[in-house]
Design a protein around this motif. Structure first.
Motif, PDB file in Angstrom:
ATOM      1  N   GLU A 194       0.858  -1.177   0.000  1.00 39.80           N
ATOM      2  CA  GLU A 194       0.000   0.000   0.000  1.00 39.80           C
ATOM      3  C   GLU A 194       0.895   1.227   0.000  1.00 39.80           C
ATOM      4  O   GLU A 194       1.801   1.321   0.816  1.00 39.80           O
ATOM      5  N   PRO A 195       0.629   2.186  -0.894  1.00 36.04           N
ATOM      6  CA  PRO A 195       1.438   3.408  -0.820  1.00 36.04           C
ATOM      7  C   PRO A 195       1.010   4.224   0.393  1.00 36.04           C
ATOM      8  O   PRO A 195      -0.076   4.028   0.931  1.00 36.04           O
ATOM      9  N   THR A 196       1.901   5.110   0.823  1.00 35.02           N
ATOM     10  CA  THR A 196       1.545   5.979   1.941  1.00 35.02           C
ATOM     11  C   THR A 196       0.354   6.846   1.557  1.00 35.02           C
ATOM     12  O   THR A 196      -0.564   7.053   2.335  1.00 35.02           O
ATOM     13  N   SER A 197       0.382   7.368   0.321  1.00 35.82           N
ATOM     14  CA  SER A 197      -0.809   8.039  -0.207  1.00 35.82           C
ATOM     15  C   SER A 197      -0.783   7.933  -1.719  1.00 35.82           C
ATOM     16  O   SER A 197       0.248   7.601  -2.306  1.00 35.82           O
ATOM     17  N   GLY A 198      -1.907   8.248  -2.340  1.00 31.63           N
ATOM     18  CA  GLY A 198      -1.989   8.158  -3.788  1.00 31.63           C
ATOM     19  C   GLY A 198      -2.699   6.887  -4.218  1.00 31.63           C
ATOM     20  O   GLY A 198      -2.906   5.984  -3.413  1.00 31.63           O
ATOM     21  N   VAL A 199      -3.090   6.850  -5.489  1.00 33.76           N
ATOM     22  CA  VAL A 199      -3.793   5.669  -5.979  1.00 33.76           C
ATOM     23  C   VAL A 199      -3.214   5.193  -7.302  1.00 33.76           C
ATOM     24  O   VAL A 199      -2.571   5.931  -8.034  1.00 33.76           O
TER      25      VAL A 199
END
Ligand code: ATP
Ligand code: MG
Lengths: 300, 277
Positions: free
Chosen positions: A61-66
């Motif tokens: 899973e990235p820390t944020s972003g899609v």
């Protein structure tokens, strides 16, 4: 604006730096890959290529972003995204054949055992593994052979997106050439999309439609997207004759040798970081300034 | 001797040590029981009785031959063949052990997969594990009210810990890369557990099972001495009460041989599930 087949949007990954703070591998990385496109990504060791690939695969899973593929957000791994891992990741208690066939059986639960084995053997033969070898355990194979098993496992499943992490790193030039050709053939026939990490500039030019260039980490950026303006089918010996070859190659060498360092270490401060498109084409009337092609010996 | 392999030399040395040991033992015995040298008092108190001394190996061998040529005779509660006694012990060990495996391996899987389960169960395991299995015996006898089942319970409780801990440890230590392979192939939870995690953790799990069976065999002898009735532990104790040291020594040897065979079975299982990375 229509979204590309694979769309990476504002991807940020941070890790604890081991001293109580955080370390940003890359911030707000944004780029897209079209359907059927062959994209290579080049960058120095440790800049975050495998990290991006794990996120694309849905393993991390990235820390944020899609990440959006085919209009759907990637959450978790899928058989539609086949991975050749940097460290092969074969299951050591299974024979070579079983390492491939268990994946085929997972993809095609409706197939009979004989069909599964037949299909697996075909792909192992394609990477040059035939006869007794396929009944050996991975620990009894050489590094290059293990890498080929892992390639066969991914290719055999015809995923929509092939994610390759330095898939040919442990192979000798001859085997590497053969498997590169097989990869191009499979890609050409199937319309798959390929996202490949490599350290080999010549390999990237030979295979890719587009090369993404990453700056050094931390705060790595996908800084440039270089179009490979050399028509297909490309031939490993003839390609060097093409007028664009050295121009492109020099641009890449220049980037990796110098600019990847100069551009490094800038935090994005929340701004979207998209790569700048670079198109080097000496065949049509030079409409943009391009680096002078210099003649250079090449080891292909 | 350069012509002999390492194994052959080791075997030769083992045989030499055995023969020398038996000869020394045999030679040491007559000195003890030269009846002529005993005083009147010693003779009267039984010092000269043949069964009171440590028997020589020749006698033990003769006893072994006699017992092993008819291991399954049954002549009443206090006179059963060695095969029957060992059979009872193995039956108790295996039933307690299998119940422990049925509980420990799935539970160990759960603990290994889930950090929460690990943290929650760890204090209980840490307190219960160091308790001597025999300390449970009075409680078991009181609650279960059956000596047979109590012996099996003691085996259950002593074999559960190594299997539980090794399973949890093995499952928790499965390489993420292998789990990722399962995930990219969309294997379900159950499929992943059986096709990836179980084979990956199998060497550690089987090591735990091997330790458990060893402990269970150690404990059954003591448990049967307490519970009585049947089994090799009861047999040793009974022969000691009869002052039949020849039988005591013979049964000690049999305990060793059976323990070795149980261990060898798990050693071969261990080889079967081993893999090289
Ligand atoms: N689990 C982790 N925890 C902390 N830091 C990590 C972790 N995984 C990767 N990193 C850091 O992230 C950075 C990028 O790692 P990554 O493996 O993506 O590099 P890479 O570009 O694939 O390098 P290479 O070409 O050597 O394979 C590295 O600096 C690494 O130290
Ligand atoms: Mg990497």
């Amino acid at each position: 604006m229509t979204k590309p087949f694979l769309s990476i949007e504002n991807l940020t990954q941070t890790y604890p730096d081991g001293q109580g703070g955080t370390m940003t591998v890359f911030g707000n990385a944004t780029f897209g890959v079209e359907k059927g496109e062959f994209v290579c990504i080049l960058g120095h060791s440790g800049c975050g290529k495998s990290t991006i690939m794990n996120i694309l695969a849905g393993l991390a899973e990235p820390t944020s972003g899609v990440v959006v593929m085919d209009g759907r957000e990637v959450s978790g791994p899928s058989l539609d995204r086949g991975v050749v891992f940097q460290n092969y990741s074969l299951l050591p208690w299974l024979s070579t054949l079983k390492n491939v066939s268990f994946g085929v059986a997972a993809r095609h639960p409706e197939w009979s055992k004989a069909e599964v084995l037949e299909h697996s053997r075909k792909y192992l033969a394609m990477v040059g593994l035939e006869g007794d070898v396929i009944h050996r355990k991975p620990s009894q194979l050489s590094g290059g052979m293990r890498q080929r098993v892992s390639i066969a496992r991914a290719f055999a499943n015809h995923p929509k997106l092939l994610l390759l992490d330095e898939p040919f790193g442990a192979l000798d030039a001859l085997t590497r050439g053969t498997i590169q050709d097989e990869l191009l053939k499979i890609w050409g026939d199937s319309g798959q999309t390929v996202f490949m990490i490599t350290h080999d500039i010549d390999e990237a030019i030979l295979l890719a439609d587009r090369i993404l260039l990453m700056t050094n980490g931390p705060f790595a950026r996908v800084a440039e997207s270089v179009e490979i303006t050399i028509p297909r089918p490309r031939n490993r010996t003839a390609i060097v004759e093409h007028p664009n070859y050295y121009a492109i190659r020099n641009h890449l060498v220049q980037f990796l040798g110098k600019r990847s360092k100069e551009l490094a270490g800038q935090a994005s401060d929340g701004a979207t970081q998209s790569p700048e498109t670079v198109r080097i084409d000496l065949t049509d009337a030079a409409d943009e300034p391009t680096p002078e092609p210099r003649l250079r010996a090449v080891n292909t | 001797m350069p012509s002999l392999s390492l194994n052959q030399r080791a075997l030769l040395l083992s045989v030499v040590m055995l023969v020398v040991g038996l000869l020394v033992w045999e030679a040491a015995i007559p000195a003890q029981k030269a009846v002529g040298e005993l005083t009147e008092y010693e003779r009267l108190t039984g010092g000269g009785a043949p069964k009171a001394g440590v028997p020589p190996p020749s006698q033990v061998l003769a006893k072994a031959w006699e017992e092993l040529s008819n291991p399954f005779y049954d002549a009443g509660p206090n006179d059963k063949g060695i095969g029957i006694q060992i059979g009872y012990s193995i039956y108790r060990v295996l039933s307690g052990y299998l119940m422990a495996a049925v509980v420990a391996i799935p539970l160990g899987f759960l603990i290994g997969m889930s950090p929460v389960a690990y943290k929650a169960l760890n204090p209980f395991i840490q307190v219960l594990r160091p308790i001597s299995p025999l300390a449970w015996m009075p409680l078991a006898l009181f609650i279960i009210q059956d000596s047979e089942a109590s012996a099996i319970f003691v085996i259950f409780i002593c074999s559960i810990w190594p299997m539980l801990i090794n399973t949890a440890f093995g499952v928790a230590g499965v390489r993420q890369d292998w789990v990722n392979v399962a995930r990219t192939h969309e294997l379900g939870h159950l499929k992943t557990a059986f096709t990836v995690i179980l084979p990956a953790a199998a060497p550690t799990i089987v090591t735990g099972m091997r330790i458990s069976i060893g402990i269970a065999w150690l404990v059954i002898v003591a448990a049967e001495m307490l519970v009585g009735g049947t089994g090799i532990g009861y047999y040793v104790w009974n022969e000691w009460n009869n002052l039949d040291l020849t039988s005591v020594i013979f049964s000690i040897l049999m305990i060793g041989v059976v323990g070795m065979m149980l261990d060898a079975a798990f050693a071969s299982l261990q080889r079967a599930v081993a893999y090289a990375e």
